[in-house]
Design an enzyme around this catalytic site. Structure first.
Site, mmCIF file in Angstrom:
data_model
loop_
_atom_site.group_PDB
_atom_site.id
_atom_site.type_symbol
_atom_site.label_atom_id
_atom_site.label_comp_id
_atom_site.label_asym_id
_atom_site.label_seq_id
_atom_site.Cartn_x
_atom_site.Cartn_y
_atom_site.Cartn_z
ATOM 1 N N GLU A 13 0.821 -1.197 0.000
ATOM 2 C CA GLU A 13 0.000 0.000 0.000
ATOM 3 C C GLU A 13 0.861 1.255 0.000
ATOM 4 O O GLU A 13 1.926 1.300 0.600
ATOM 5 C CB GLU A 13 -0.923 -0.009 1.222
ATOM 6 N N CYS A 58 3.479 8.444 1.401
ATOM 7 C CA CYS A 58 4.011 7.459 2.337
ATOM 8 C C CYS A 58 4.225 6.168 1.548
ATOM 9 O O CYS A 58 3.267 5.572 1.069
ATOM 10 C CB CYS A 58 2.975 7.282 3.448
ATOM 11 N N CYS A 114 6.379 -5.197 15.909
ATOM 12 C CA CYS A 114 5.993 -4.176 16.880
ATOM 13 C C CYS A 114 4.533 -4.439 17.237
ATOM 14 O O CYS A 114 3.703 -4.630 16.340
ATOM 15 C CB CYS A 114 6.190 -2.795 16.295
ATOM 16 N N CYS A 126 1.496 -2.384 15.712
ATOM 17 C CA CYS A 126 1.494 -2.111 14.266
ATOM 18 C C CYS A 126 0.788 -3.220 13.496
ATOM 19 O O CYS A 126 1.089 -4.402 13.669
ATOM 20 C CB CYS A 126 2.927 -1.962 13.782
ATOM 21 N N CYS A 184 -1.034 5.801 9.893
ATOM 22 C CA CYS A 184 0.188 5.110 10.325
ATOM 23 C C CYS A 184 -0.121 3.775 10.963
ATOM 24 O O CYS A 184 -0.945 3.692 11.866
ATOM 25 C CB CYS A 184 0.886 5.907 11.417
ATOM 26 N N CYS A 226 6.536 -7.334 7.149
ATOM 27 C CA CYS A 226 7.678 -6.852 7.940
ATOM 28 C C CYS A 226 8.174 -8.007 8.799
ATOM 29 O O CYS A 226 7.379 -8.826 9.262
ATOM 30 C CB CYS A 226 7.240 -5.681 8.818
HETATM 31 N N1 SAH Z 1 9.180 0.282 9.910
HETATM 32 C C1 SAH Z 1 9.428 1.664 10.002
HETATM 33 C C2 SAH Z 1 8.574 2.509 9.097
HETATM 34 C C3 SAH Z 1 7.129 2.148 8.937
HETATM 35 S S1 SAH Z 1 6.072 2.410 10.318
HETATM 36 C C4 SAH Z 1 9.296 2.108 11.438
HETATM 37 O O1 SAH Z 1 8.849 1.341 12.266
HETATM 38 O O2 SAH Z 1 9.694 3.242 11.716
HETATM 39 C C5 SAH Z 1 5.779 4.166 10.304
HETATM 40 C C6 SAH Z 1 5.436 4.750 11.655
HETATM 41 O O3 SAH Z 1 4.115 4.366 12.069
HETATM 42 C C7 SAH Z 1 6.356 4.269 12.755
HETATM 43 O O4 SAH Z 1 6.728 5.320 13.597
HETATM 44 C C8 SAH Z 1 5.486 3.293 13.477
HETATM 45 O O5 SAH Z 1 5.955 3.079 14.781
HETATM 46 C C9 SAH Z 1 4.144 3.964 13.425
HETATM 47 N N2 SAH Z 1 3.014 3.097 13.714
HETATM 48 C C10 SAH Z 1 2.937 1.770 13.516
HETATM 49 N N3 SAH Z 1 1.721 1.307 13.905
HETATM 50 C C11 SAH Z 1 1.015 2.371 14.344
HETATM 51 C C12 SAH Z 1 -0.321 2.540 14.838
HETATM 52 N N4 SAH Z 1 -1.159 1.514 14.904
HETATM 53 N N5 SAH Z 1 -0.703 3.771 15.180
HETATM 54 C C13 SAH Z 1 0.127 4.822 15.048
HETATM 55 N N6 SAH Z 1 1.387 4.731 14.575
HETATM 56 C C14 SAH Z 1 1.837 3.516 14.229
HETATM 57 FE FE1 SF4 Z 2 7.650 -3.186 10.981
HETATM 58 FE FE2 SF4 Z 2 5.451 -1.932 11.834
HETATM 59 FE FE3 SF4 Z 2 7.519 -2.248 13.485
HETATM 60 FE FE4 SF4 Z 2 7.712 -0.508 11.449
HETATM 61 S S1 SF4 Z 2 6.295 -0.356 13.193
HETATM 62 S S2 SF4 Z 2 9.235 -2.044 12.078
HETATM 63 S S3 SF4 Z 2 6.481 -1.606 9.889
HETATM 64 S S4 SF4 Z 2 6.270 -3.905 12.602
#
Ligand code: SAH
Ligand code: SF4
Length: 389
Positions: A112, A126, A137, A140, A367, A133
Site C-alpha cells: 500500500e 508514504c 511491533c 502495528c 500510520c 515486515c
Molecule cells: N518500519 C518503520 C517505518 C514504517 S512504520 C518504522 O517502524 O519506523 C511508520 C510509523 O508508524 C512508525 O513510527 C510506526 O511506529 C508507526 N506506527 C505503527 N503502527 C502504528 C499505529 N497503529 N498507530 C500509530 N502509529 C503507528
Molecule cells: Fe515493521 Fe510496523 Fe515495526 Fe515498522 S512499526 S518495524 S512496519 S512492525
C-alpha cells in the site's frame, strides 16, 4: 541439443516480463540499452538521458510520446522493454482527501501507498519498502503480516509514479516558465516494512526520484523512518542524505523491548549513540522521534520528562502519533487531554512536538494500519495453480 532446449523453452509459458525501463537507475538504463543492442556503447549515455527525461520528468508510459526518439529506435525498444506501471488493484479516497492505493507488483506481491495532502510543503507520499515486515511491533498492523519479500528499487519508484499519475502531477510537454506547484512534495518511508532492512533498494529508488532531470525531489524532503536498525544508520546517511525519523515509542528498555522487539538487539543507549553520529544532523536537519500514544502504556507526564532527558543534546523534534486502531489491536489511543499534557512537557523543554493528526483512518490508511492482502492472495493463487496443474 539446441533444438531440445528451444522446444522446452517454447513449451513453457512466458514467466519473465520484459525489463521495465521506468525502474532503472541512470547507469542501469544506459547499460540496458547497450546489452539489448538498442544503441552503440558510445551513444548509450546520451540515449539514456533522452529517455530519462521522458520517463522521469514527463512520466511517459508510452514510447510513442517520445517524439525526439527515432521511430526505428522506438520499435527496437518496444520489442525488448516495457514502461508499464504495476497494476493498481484498489484505490480509496478518504473523507479528508487522503488517497490509498493497493499496488500489485507481481502475483501475490502487493503493498500500500498513501498520499496525504497538506503534509510537508504541499503533500506527502508514504511509501512501502517491504511487503509485510520481519519485525513485530505490537501496536502495528503491518507487523502482523509476515515478510513476503523486499520491494525492488523499481517497485519503490513505481509507487511514486503511480501516485503522480493519479494526482495528475507530471509536467506537460511544452510547460514553460515557473514550474507549477506539484501536489507531491515530500516522501516518507513510513509505509509497510522496515526500510533499513532493504537499504540497497531504498537508496537506489531515492537516486531515481531525486534526480534533477526527473522528479527532482530534494533529498531533504525525503524522510526514512526506522524502528532502530543501528548498524544501518550511518550507511543510510552516507548513501542517501535522507532525513531521519526514529520510532522510539518508549523511554526505557523494558517497555521498548515489549513494544519494539528489535530493541532487544539494539537497546536505547546504542540507538541514541548512532543517532548522534548520523551524518549531517544539525539544527537545520533535525531528527524526528516518533512516539505513538498508547493509553496507560507510555503516555504519563513522567515519561514525557524521561523522553526529554533521553534525547538531550540531539537536534530533534518529537512527533506524537495518536495510536491508530486496527482490527484486533491490543491497545487504545490515549485521550486527547493526555496527549496534550504530554506535548506540553516536551514543548516546555524547547522541542517542537506536533501531534500528528490521524489521516485517512476511515480507509485504514493511517500510520500502522497498512496491510496488504498478499498472504491471502498467495494462498488463493496457490490453490488456483494447483487446480490448474
Ligand atoms: N518500519 C518503520 C517505518 C514504517 S512504520 C518504522 O517502524 O519506523 C511508520 C510509523 O508508524 C512508525 O513510527 C510506526 O511506529 C508507526 N506506527 C505503527 N503502527 C502504528 C499505529 N497503529 N498507530 C500509530 N502509529 C503507528
Ligand atoms: Fe515493521 Fe510496523 Fe515495526 Fe515498522 S512499526 S518495524 S512496519 S512492525
Amino acid at each position: 541439443m539446441g533444438f531440445v532446449l528451444q522446444t522446452l523453452d517454447l513449451a513453457r509459458p512466458k514467466l519473465v516480463a520484459p525489463p521495465n525501463l521506468a525502474g532503472l537507475t541512470r547507469s542501469q538504463l544506459a547499460q540496458a540499452l547497450v546489452e539489448a543492442e538498442v544503441c552503440a556503447p558510445e551513444k548509450a549515455r546520451m540515449r539514456a538521458s533522452q529517455l530519462w527525461r521522458w520517463i522521469h520528468h514527463f512520466g511517459a508510459t508510452d514510447l510513442d510520446r517520445m517524439t525526439d526518439v527515432s521511430k526505428e529506435m522506438r520499435v527496437k525498444l518496444a520489442g525488448r522493454f516495457t514502461l508499464a506501471r504495476p497494476e493498481v488493484v484498489d484505490r480509496q479516497v478518504s473523507r479528508d482527501g487522503t488517497r490509498k492505493w493497493l499496488i500489485r507488483f507481481a502475483p501475490g506481491i502487493e503493498a500500500e501507498t498513501v498520499y496525504i495532502p497538506d503534509v510537508g510543503r504541499v503533500g506527502a507520499l508514504c511509501v512501502s519498502s517491504q511487503v509485510g515486515c520481519t519485525l513485530n511491533c505490537t501496536f502495528c498492523h503491518t507487523g502482523t503480516q509476515k515478510l513476503v519479500r523486499n520491494l525492488t528499487a523499481a517497485e519503490i519508484t513505481a509507487q511514486v509514479q503511480v501516485a503522480r499519475d493519479d494526482l495528475g502531477d507530471w509536467p506537460r510537454v511544452g510547460d514553460k516558465g515557473t514550474d507549477p506547484e506539484r501536489a507531491l512534495s515530500n516522501i516518507v518511508f513510513m509505509g509497510m516494512g522496515e526500510p533499513l532492512y532493504n537499504l540497497d533498494s531504498v537508496a537506489a529508488a531515492m537516486d531515481v526520484v531525486s534526480d534533477g532531470e526527473g522528479i527532482a525531489l530534494s533529498r531533504r524532503r525525503i524522510t526514512v523512518s526506522t524502528s532502530g536498525v543501528v548498524p544501518q544508520l550511518q550507511p543510510l546517511g552516507e548513501r542517501t542524505q535522507a532525513m531521519l525519523a526514529i520510532s522510539l515509542h518508549a523511554t526505557n528498555d523494558d517497555l521498548r523491548n515489549e513494544l519494539v522487539p528489535l530493541n532487544k538487539k539494539y537497546p536505547i543507549a546504542e540507538l541514541l549513540d548512532a543517532i548522534r553520529a548520523y551524518p549531517g544532523i544539525s539544527n537545520a536537519r533535525r531528527v524526528t522521534f516518533e512516539y505513538v500514544m498508547l493509553k496507560g502504556v507510555n503516555d504519563s507526564p513522567a515519561e514525557a520528562r524521561a523522553l526529554v532527558q533521553l534525547i538531550k543534546g540531539i537536534p530533534a523534534k518529537i512527533n506524537l502519533i495518536p495510536f491508530n486502531p486496527w482490527p484486533g489491536s491490543p491497545y487504545q489511543c490515549s485521550s486527547w487531554e493526555t496527549i496534550e499534557r504530554f506535548a506540553a512537557v516536551i514543548n516546555r523543554a524547547g522541542y517542537a512536538s506536533p501531534i500528528r493528526t490521524p489521516r485517512g483512518r476511515d480507509i485504514l490508511a493511517a500510520c500502522g494500519q497498512l496491510k496488504s492482502e498478499s498472504e491471502k492472495l498467495r494462498a488463493s493463487e496457490r490453490r488456483l495453480l494447483s487446480a490448474a496443474s
